[in-house]
Structures are given as structure tokens and as C-alpha cells.
Scaffold this motif. Structure first.
Motif: not given
Length: 66
Positions: A13-35
Motif C-alpha cells: 500500500v502506497r497511500a490510504h483513503r481517508v475513511k480507512s485511515f480514520c478507522a485504523c487510527v481511531g479518529i472521526s472524519a471531522s477530526t481528520f480534516w481538522k488535523y
């Protein structure tokens, strides 16, 4: 007629989609975009799709989101 479903291991894997990245890290999409806005997560855009490079995911896994 059978379809062959191709799977990728974590090493390929060279890159992760936002949804799967958030699930792996344990954050919501809104938190992802804030970061992303704060510069804590670096993203790339390919064909209108936002992705998190694998190297960035590894950095966050080791250092965390401080």
C-alpha cells in the motif's frame, strides 16, 4: 465466469483513503480534516481523491498526533 479479486498486503500500500485511515487510527472524519488544516496530517491529491501517504501513516503510528 469467475472474477479474480486482488488484495494488497500492508507492505504494497502506497497511500490510504481517508475513511480507512480514520478507522485504523481511531479518529472521526471531522477530526481528520481538522488535523489536516492544522498541518498535523499531510495528504496528497490524485485525480480528485485525497489520500494519506503510507510514510505519513507510519509516522503517525509511531509518533502519534501531537
Amino acid at each position: 465466469m469467475s472474477e479474480k479479486i486482488e488484495t494488497q498486503s500492508v507492505e504494497t500500500v502506497r497511500a490510504h483513503r481517508v475513511k480507512s485511515f480514520c478507522a485504523c487510527v481511531g479518529i472521526s472524519a471531522s477530526t481528520f480534516w481538522k488535523y489536516v488544516r492544522l498541518g498535523k496530517i499531510k495528504t496528497i491529491r490524485i485525480g480528485g481523491r485525497v489520500l494519506v501517504p503510507h510514510a505519513e501513516a507510519l509516522r503517525i503510528a509511531s509518533e502519534g498526533l501531537k
